[in-house]
Design an enzyme around this catalytic site. Sequence first.
Site, PDB file in Angstrom:
ATOM      1  N   THR A 109       4.540  21.636  60.053  1.00 29.55           N
ATOM      2  CA  THR A 109       5.182  20.535  60.778  1.00 29.55           C
ATOM      3  C   THR A 109       5.111  19.258  59.950  1.00 29.55           C
ATOM      4  O   THR A 109       6.063  18.477  59.914  1.00 29.55           O
ATOM      5  CB  THR A 109       4.489  20.342  62.144  1.00 29.55           C
ATOM      6  OG1 THR A 109       4.340  21.610  62.750  1.00 29.55           O
ATOM      7  CG2 THR A 109       5.269  19.432  63.033  1.00 29.55           C
ATOM      8  N   GLU A 114     -31.869  37.815  61.329  1.00 28.33           N
ATOM      9  CA  GLU A 114     -31.146  36.961  60.367  1.00 28.33           C
ATOM     10  C   GLU A 114     -31.702  37.152  58.951  1.00 28.33           C
ATOM     11  O   GLU A 114     -30.949  37.147  57.974  1.00 28.33           O
ATOM     12  CB  GLU A 114     -31.236  35.477  60.766  1.00 28.33           C
ATOM     13  CG  GLU A 114     -30.601  35.136  62.104  1.00 28.33           C
ATOM     14  CD  GLU A 114     -29.156  35.590  62.230  1.00 28.33           C
ATOM     15  OE1 GLU A 114     -28.472  35.729  61.211  1.00 28.33           O
ATOM     16  OE2 GLU A 114     -28.730  35.848  63.378  1.00 28.33           O
ATOM     17  N   GLY A 173       3.478  30.385  57.929  1.00 25.51           N
ATOM     18  CA  GLY A 173       2.095  30.281  57.475  1.00 25.51           C
ATOM     19  C   GLY A 173       1.133  30.194  58.640  1.00 25.51           C
ATOM     20  O   GLY A 173       1.555  29.989  59.780  1.00 25.51           O
ATOM     21  N   PRO A 174      -0.158  30.340  58.353  1.00 28.78           N
ATOM     22  CA  PRO A 174      -1.153  30.289  59.415  1.00 28.78           C
ATOM     23  C   PRO A 174      -1.156  28.914  60.095  1.00 28.78           C
ATOM     24  O   PRO A 174      -0.635  27.948  59.534  1.00 28.78           O
ATOM     25  CB  PRO A 174      -2.483  30.513  58.677  1.00 28.78           C
ATOM     26  CG  PRO A 174      -2.126  30.970  57.316  1.00 28.78           C
ATOM     27  CD  PRO A 174      -0.740  30.524  57.032  1.00 28.78           C
ATOM     28  N   PRO A 175      -1.753  28.828  61.285  1.00 22.45           N
ATOM     29  CA  PRO A 175      -1.771  27.556  62.003  1.00 22.45           C
ATOM     30  C   PRO A 175      -2.473  26.460  61.199  1.00 22.45           C
ATOM     31  O   PRO A 175      -3.448  26.738  60.497  1.00 22.45           O
ATOM     32  CB  PRO A 175      -2.571  27.863  63.271  1.00 22.45           C
ATOM     33  CG  PRO A 175      -2.628  29.327  63.363  1.00 22.45           C
ATOM     34  CD  PRO A 175      -2.422  29.892  62.008  1.00 22.45           C
ATOM     35  N   GLY A 176      -1.960  25.272  61.297  1.00 19.70           N
ATOM     36  CA  GLY A 176      -2.642  24.103  60.727  1.00 19.70           C
ATOM     37  C   GLY A 176      -2.489  23.943  59.235  1.00 19.70           C
ATOM     38  O   GLY A 176      -3.203  23.153  58.619  1.00 19.70           O
ATOM     39  N   ASP A 187     -21.890  41.725  64.858  1.00 24.39           N
ATOM     40  CA  ASP A 187     -21.972  42.370  63.536  1.00 24.39           C
ATOM     41  C   ASP A 187     -21.313  43.736  63.567  1.00 24.39           C
ATOM     42  O   ASP A 187     -20.536  44.084  62.674  1.00 24.39           O
ATOM     43  CB  ASP A 187     -23.435  42.582  63.128  1.00 24.39           C
ATOM     44  CG  ASP A 187     -24.206  41.282  63.128  1.00 24.39           C
ATOM     45  OD1 ASP A 187     -23.566  40.243  62.914  1.00 24.39           O
ATOM     46  OD2 ASP A 187     -25.440  41.325  63.341  1.00 24.39           O
ATOM     47  N   HIS A 247     -30.115  40.154  57.354  1.00 24.94           N
ATOM     48  CA  HIS A 247     -28.810  39.852  56.748  1.00 24.94           C
ATOM     49  C   HIS A 247     -28.998  39.187  55.383  1.00 24.94           C
ATOM     50  O   HIS A 247     -28.407  39.602  54.385  1.00 24.94           O
ATOM     51  CB  HIS A 247     -28.022  38.859  57.623  1.00 24.94           C
ATOM     52  CG  HIS A 247     -27.450  39.446  58.867  1.00 24.94           C
ATOM     53  ND1 HIS A 247     -26.674  40.567  58.873  1.00 24.94           N
ATOM     54  CD2 HIS A 247     -27.520  39.034  60.165  1.00 24.94           C
ATOM     55  CE1 HIS A 247     -26.293  40.833  60.114  1.00 24.94           C
ATOM     56  NE2 HIS A 247     -26.805  39.909  60.926  1.00 24.94           N
ATOM     57  N   GLY A 258       0.144  22.822  57.682  1.00 19.82           N
ATOM     58  CA  GLY A 258       0.968  21.666  57.322  1.00 19.82           C
ATOM     59  C   GLY A 258       2.459  21.908  57.371  1.00 19.82           C
ATOM     60  O   GLY A 258       3.214  21.185  56.737  1.00 19.82           O
TER      61      GLY A 258
HETATM   62  P1  ATP Z   1       1.059  25.104  63.656  1.00 22.00           P
HETATM   63  O1  ATP Z   1       1.637  26.317  63.046  1.00 22.00           O
HETATM   64  O2  ATP Z   1      -0.133  25.392  64.482  1.00 22.00           O
HETATM   65  O3  ATP Z   1       2.065  24.233  64.339  1.00 22.00           O
HETATM   66  P2  ATP Z   1       1.270  23.524  61.318  1.00 22.00           P
HETATM   67  O4  ATP Z   1       1.254  24.365  60.108  1.00 22.00           O
HETATM   68  O5  ATP Z   1       2.593  23.035  61.788  1.00 22.00           O
HETATM   69  O6  ATP Z   1       0.490  24.234  62.473  1.00 22.00           O
HETATM   70  P3  ATP Z   1       0.614  20.789  61.111  1.00 22.00           P
HETATM   71  O7  ATP Z   1       0.863  20.413  62.516  1.00 22.00           O
HETATM   72  O8  ATP Z   1       1.633  20.438  60.117  1.00 22.00           O
HETATM   73  O9  ATP Z   1       0.309  22.316  61.052  1.00 22.00           O
HETATM   74  O10 ATP Z   1      -0.767  20.224  60.616  1.00 22.00           O
HETATM   75  C1  ATP Z   1      -1.717  19.676  61.497  1.00 22.00           C
HETATM   76  C2  ATP Z   1      -2.435  18.542  60.835  1.00 22.00           C
HETATM   77  O11 ATP Z   1      -3.222  19.025  59.761  1.00 22.00           O
HETATM   78  C3  ATP Z   1      -1.507  17.536  60.212  1.00 22.00           C
HETATM   79  O12 ATP Z   1      -1.130  16.562  61.123  1.00 22.00           O
HETATM   80  C4  ATP Z   1      -2.357  16.958  59.106  1.00 22.00           C
HETATM   81  O13 ATP Z   1      -3.195  15.941  59.599  1.00 22.00           O
HETATM   82  C5  ATP Z   1      -3.239  18.105  58.696  1.00 22.00           C
HETATM   83  N1  ATP Z   1      -2.717  18.775  57.499  1.00 22.00           N
HETATM   84  C6  ATP Z   1      -2.334  20.059  57.414  1.00 22.00           C
HETATM   85  N2  ATP Z   1      -1.949  20.360  56.160  1.00 22.00           N
HETATM   86  C7  ATP Z   1      -2.060  19.242  55.447  1.00 22.00           C
HETATM   87  C8  ATP Z   1      -1.788  18.909  54.083  1.00 22.00           C
HETATM   88  N3  ATP Z   1      -1.329  19.796  53.225  1.00 22.00           N
HETATM   89  N4  ATP Z   1      -2.030  17.640  53.691  1.00 22.00           N
HETATM   90  C9  ATP Z   1      -2.504  16.728  54.546  1.00 22.00           C
HETATM   91  N5  ATP Z   1      -2.768  16.977  55.831  1.00 22.00           N
HETATM   92  C10 ATP Z   1      -2.565  18.212  56.290  1.00 22.00           C
END
Ligand code: ATP
Length: 711
Positions: free
Chosen positions: A284, A501, A277-280, A575, A504, A282
């Site tokens: 990890t 602006e 999935g995309p970065p961030g 743009d 747009h 969740g």
């Molecule tokens: P990457 O691919 O960049 O490693 P990731 O998918 O592993 O990213 P995480 O490190 O799991 O992302 O998420 C970063 C932070 O975002 C988590 O520590 C948490 O605080 C918040 N977060 C992300 N998704 C959730 C979720 N579903 N519920 C609660 N917090 C979330």
Amino acid sequence: MSENNNNKKTRQNNPLNKQGNNKPGNGKKKGSDWVMYIVYAVIIISLGGVWLGGGSRGGSKEIGWSRLDEILRKGDQKEIVVVDKERAEIFIKEEALQGDSSYNDITRGIKDMKDAGHYIYKFVDIETFKSDLDMVAQQNFERDTAGLADSNGYVNIGRINEIRRNSHIELKARESDKTWEKVMYWFGPLLMLIFFFFIMSRITNRQMGGGGGGIFSVGKSKAKIYDGKTSTNVTFKDVAGLAGAKEEVMEVVDFLKNPKKYTALGGKIPKGVLLVGPPGTGKTLLAKAVAGEANVPFFSMSGSDFVEMFVGVGASRVRDLFEEAKKKAPCIIFIDEIDAVGRARSRGGMSNANDERENTLNQLLTEMDGFGTNNGVIVMAATNRADILDKALLRAGRFDRQIYVELPDIDERKAIFEVHMKGLKLGNDIDKDFLSKQTPGFSGADIANVCNEAALVAARKNKPLIEKQDFLDAIDRIIGGLEKRSKVITTEEKRTIAYHESGHASVSWQLRWGQPLVKVTIVPRGKALGAAWYLPEERQITTYEQMFDEITSLVAGRAAEEVVFGQISTGALNDLERATKMAFSLVAYYGMSPKVGNISYYDSTGQSEWNFTKPFSEQTNETIDNEVKRMIEEAYQRAKDIILASRDKLDQLANLLFEREVIFREDVENIYGPRAWESKNENKEEGNHNEDKNEDKNEDKNEDKNEDPKE
Ligand code: ATP
């Protein structure tokens, strides 16, 4: 200057929420290290002391001949012991020690010792020493016998003999125990060398971040282990949304806990689960929750931990990791950012630079599905780039399951807000539904960041509680960067930006598929000189009309400049870049140009990095170019027509913007009137979840950089 979408991706760490990776008790470990170093130092010094000092008995006071002569003349010596034919230990009589204050110079403690001489005299040569003693004895004899003769000149022979016996100075000899000294003499340097290497290996190992064992342990895996004693303290409750992914991951935990349930029917437990999935989003966090909930040992390491500068270390670490895991089965191995080792192996012999990584990957492939059995070991891994992973890694039997962790939808965003707002002091006006509507395209990490940023914004204003406006400011800041009101902009430039602006805003307002406007601003923020902010609909599929309307809104800024000032500026760079990319994807990827037809040159495998040839002919190339050009030309002309048709309204909007610098949706509505279709369309986001994923559709939106070309 550019349009700005709220789904801009911002990836920042959230200090409030990121789980630290520090091992528990690190501080304590540092302290005990110092103690160890002090112990080492003491050992070295004492070894050195024994070695250099020859193991002599310390404590006895060393004296010269005159002092010894004085003692001997008084006859206070009880015994003189010659040690190793190199020194004499002098023992003093008890009564002399008691009654004679001249013996107060004897070292404290030595007085009561029975086996150490009170004094030490070091002679040069034993024969000379003996003759010196004989001389003193003779002089003592002569002194004591003088005047012993009676009036007749007779002497008592018995008395004379007694005096002779008393004045004789007797010597004893002793050899000191030198075994230890000899051992130290021969082996001391060797021991010191070994000790030195031991210390060096510990330091090297610490620098490489490994556990104990020095450089010899470089091939050991660096996985952190969470078992009964240590835990991640994350549970599934901390993971908001992601219902599908959570369910699948929970099943993995169940496989390990109740394997019989699955194997009874002849099924096999999956070997690997890949979170993509995309970065961030969740991934990890999910893995941490598994570690927290599974009640089985959990080995966690990052793909980059395998990679080291030494050849063969990666493969050895993989082997070691699996060996350890097999010992503790049933258990889970988690490899974060697996693309660091799992990238597709190169096909040709172009370079050998990746050999080490490829060896590591080969070892991983073997461990996951080789001849050996891994019963009870499940490998979980996470990546943002499943497309670049080696196909062999992804095949069934290795990572049998791939779990897609998508960007959260509106309800999931609300749930994530709830999780991250738990520790915050919130005002009464916080509306989580509203906030989740304002943050389409935000990942979980972005939302965590918004919550943290809102707290910081409120703190900066010395507020006791965090209010709605603080959250909105935080969202703006995360999307657009920090406001830079101090940036020097001339009135002329400001007017151009205001019209740009407004162009747009005006065109997108009047187009059926123009995105719903939030606000327009000409306050410089980050690299942008101004921006129109929208709340894009979260669609699962996009039509040609929708994309063409978006392209038209994108080029409307430049169109307004041309219509009003008769000249164009560099402010439209971003743009145009986005419009071009969109038009290109319409033609070359989505098959939406009649001239090119229903053909897609998109490469979803992402593995054509080394492919320098285009998959189409020169003629098609030209057709694609022409089609892209035509689309943008048409969109530009359309934008100009719309602006010309409502020129007076554009002037009103631009003047208002010039004056106020920030205007909102209501201001635009006051000038242009309500959008007829909006009542039907409003709040329809998240409406239809279509399985037919339109993966590329967000790419263009995500890449919007509002660069000021002058910077
Ligand atoms: P990457 O691919 O960049 O490693 P990731 O998918 O592993 O990213 P995480 O490190 O799991 O992302 O998420 C970063 C932070 O975002 C988590 O520590 C948490 O605080 C918040 N977060 C992300 N998704 C959730 C979720 N579903 N519920 C609660 N917090 C979330």
